[in-house]
Design a protein around this motif. Structure first.
Motif, PDB file in Angstrom:
ATOM      1  N   ALA A  48      17.231   5.025  -1.585  1.00  7.99           N
ATOM      2  CA  ALA A  48      15.949   5.687  -1.816  1.00  7.99           C
ATOM      3  C   ALA A  48      14.959   4.665  -2.359  1.00  7.99           C
ATOM      4  CB  ALA A  48      16.098   6.836  -2.796  1.00  7.99           C
ATOM      5  N   ILE A  49      13.675   4.931  -2.122  1.00  9.10           N
ATOM      6  CA  ILE A  49      12.608   4.056  -2.616  1.00  9.10           C
ATOM      7  C   ILE A  49      11.598   4.904  -3.381  1.00  9.10           C
ATOM      8  CG2 ILE A  49      10.734   2.485  -1.986  1.00  9.10           C
ATOM      9  CD1 ILE A  49      12.315   1.847   0.585  1.00  9.10           C
ATOM     10  N   VAL A  50      11.291   4.457  -4.602  1.00 15.86           N
ATOM     11  CA  VAL A  50      10.190   5.026  -5.382  1.00 15.86           C
ATOM     12  C   VAL A  50       9.104   3.968  -5.347  1.00 15.86           C
ATOM     13  CG1 VAL A  50       9.422   5.805  -7.652  1.00 15.86           C
ATOM     14  CG2 VAL A  50      11.753   6.315  -6.871  1.00 15.86           C
ATOM     15  N   CYS A  51       7.978   4.288  -4.712  1.00 16.82           N
ATOM     16  CA  CYS A  51       6.989   3.251  -4.440  1.00 16.82           C
ATOM     17  C   CYS A  51       5.586   3.674  -4.861  1.00 16.82           C
ATOM     18  CB  CYS A  51       6.997   2.935  -2.949  1.00 16.82           C
ATOM     19  SG  CYS A  51       5.945   1.569  -2.479  1.00 16.82           S
ATOM     20  N   ASP A  52       4.958   2.800  -5.634  1.00 15.84           N
ATOM     21  CA  ASP A  52       3.542   2.955  -5.971  1.00 15.84           C
ATOM     22  C   ASP A  52       2.747   2.769  -4.676  1.00 15.84           C
ATOM     23  OD1 ASP A  52       1.003   2.905  -7.080  1.00 15.84           O
ATOM     24  OD2 ASP A  52       1.361   1.147  -8.324  1.00 15.84           O
ATOM     25  N   VAL A  53       1.710   3.551  -4.509  1.00 17.35           N
ATOM     26  CA  VAL A  53       0.888   3.449  -3.306  1.00 17.35           C
ATOM     27  C   VAL A  53      -0.045   2.242  -3.363  1.00 17.35           C
ATOM     28  CG1 VAL A  53      -0.881   4.618  -1.930  1.00 17.35           C
ATOM     29  CG2 VAL A  53       1.004   5.917  -2.887  1.00 17.35           C
ATOM     30  N   MET A  54      -0.560   1.948  -4.550  1.00 16.81           N
ATOM     31  CA  MET A  54      -1.556   0.882  -4.685  1.00 16.81           C
ATOM     32  C   MET A  54      -0.957  -0.319  -5.426  1.00 16.81           C
ATOM     33  SD  MET A  54      -4.858   3.332  -5.471  1.00 16.81           S
ATOM     34  CE  MET A  54      -5.685   2.071  -6.342  1.00 16.81           C
ATOM     35  N   THR A  55      -0.299  -1.198  -4.679  1.00 17.27           N
ATOM     36  CA  THR A  55       0.242  -2.421  -5.261  1.00 17.27           C
ATOM     37  C   THR A  55      -0.482  -3.619  -4.645  1.00 17.27           C
ATOM     38  OG1 THR A  55       2.003  -2.560  -3.607  1.00 17.27           O
ATOM     39  CG2 THR A  55       2.542  -1.433  -5.666  1.00 17.27           C
ATOM     40  N   PRO A  56      -0.508  -4.729  -5.370  1.00 16.06           N
ATOM     41  CA  PRO A  56      -1.167  -5.912  -4.817  1.00 16.06           C
ATOM     42  C   PRO A  56      -0.380  -6.476  -3.626  1.00 16.06           C
ATOM     43  CG  PRO A  56      -0.142  -6.421  -6.926  1.00 16.06           C
ATOM     44  CD  PRO A  56       0.017  -4.953  -6.705  1.00 16.06           C
ATOM     45  N   ARG A  57      -1.044  -7.288  -2.857  1.00 17.73           N
ATOM     46  CA  ARG A  57      -0.493  -7.998  -1.697  1.00 17.73           C
ATOM     47  C   ARG A  57      -0.112  -7.090  -0.531  1.00 17.73           C
ATOM     48  NH1 ARG A  57       3.407 -12.654  -2.459  1.00 17.73           N
ATOM     49  NH2 ARG A  57       4.911 -11.047  -2.955  1.00 17.73           N
ATOM     50  N   MET A  58       0.467  -5.912  -0.792  1.00 17.44           N
ATOM     51  CA  MET A  58       0.778  -4.960   0.276  1.00 17.44           C
ATOM     52  C   MET A  58       0.894  -3.576  -0.345  1.00 17.44           C
ATOM     53  SD  MET A  58       4.008  -4.703   2.901  1.00 17.44           S
ATOM     54  CE  MET A  58       3.603  -6.227   3.727  1.00 17.44           C
ATOM     55  N   ASP A  59       0.129  -2.623   0.179  1.00 17.62           N
ATOM     56  CA  ASP A  59       0.161  -1.279  -0.392  1.00 17.62           C
ATOM     57  C   ASP A  59       1.452  -0.558  -0.015  1.00 17.62           C
ATOM     58  OD1 ASP A  59      -0.367   0.757   1.949  1.00 17.62           O
ATOM     59  OD2 ASP A  59      -1.726  -0.933   2.285  1.00 17.62           O
ATOM     60  N   GLY A  60       1.745   0.499  -0.746  1.00 17.55           N
ATOM     61  CA  GLY A  60       2.982   1.239  -0.547  1.00 17.55           C
ATOM     62  C   GLY A  60       3.108   1.883   0.817  1.00 17.55           C
ATOM     63  N   PHE A  61       1.998   2.364   1.385  1.00 10.13           N
ATOM     64  CA  PHE A  61       2.059   2.977   2.712  1.00 10.13           C
ATOM     65  C   PHE A  61       2.516   1.965   3.761  1.00 10.13           C
ATOM     66  CE2 PHE A  61      -1.308   5.735   0.765  1.00 10.13           C
ATOM     67  CZ  PHE A  61      -0.553   6.895   0.735  1.00 10.13           C
ATOM     68  N   THR A  62       1.964   0.769   3.712  1.00 14.97           N
ATOM     69  CA  THR A  62       2.358  -0.281   4.652  1.00 14.97           C
ATOM     70  C   THR A  62       3.798  -0.705   4.412  1.00 14.97           C
ATOM     71  OG1 THR A  62       0.075  -1.060   4.737  1.00 14.97           O
ATOM     72  CG2 THR A  62       1.769  -2.580   5.531  1.00 14.97           C
TER      73      THR A  62
END
Length: 73
Positions: free
Chosen positions: A48-62
């Motif tokens: 499973a992945i818990v991912c912030d949507v707005m991270t530097p270098r590459m956003d969570g959606f990508t």
């Protein structure tokens, strides 16, 4: 036990997520952004992945869409 990848650029929040999940029996891998997370995926069995949507270098959606396109998740 299941392994969870926590992707969060805020170190304190990342550590909090990791601690809570670890206290509940999960194995934890962490990454500070989407690019680092993509480096972790080939070397670990992630359930499973818990991912912030707005991270530097590459956003969570990508970050989530790329392994999905490659059939890795």
């Amino acid at each position: 036990m299941s392994t969870v990848l926590v992707v969060e650029d805020d170190e304190q929040l990342r550590d909090l997520f990791a601690d809570v999940l670890a206290d509940n029996g999960y194995t934890i891998r962490t990454a500070e952004d989407g690019l680092t997370a993509l480096d972790v995926l080939p070397n670990a069995s992630i359930d499973a992945i818990v991912c912030d949507v707005m991270t530097p270098r590459m956003d969570g959606f990508t970050m989530i869409s790329l392994p999905r396109q490659m059939g890795k998740i």
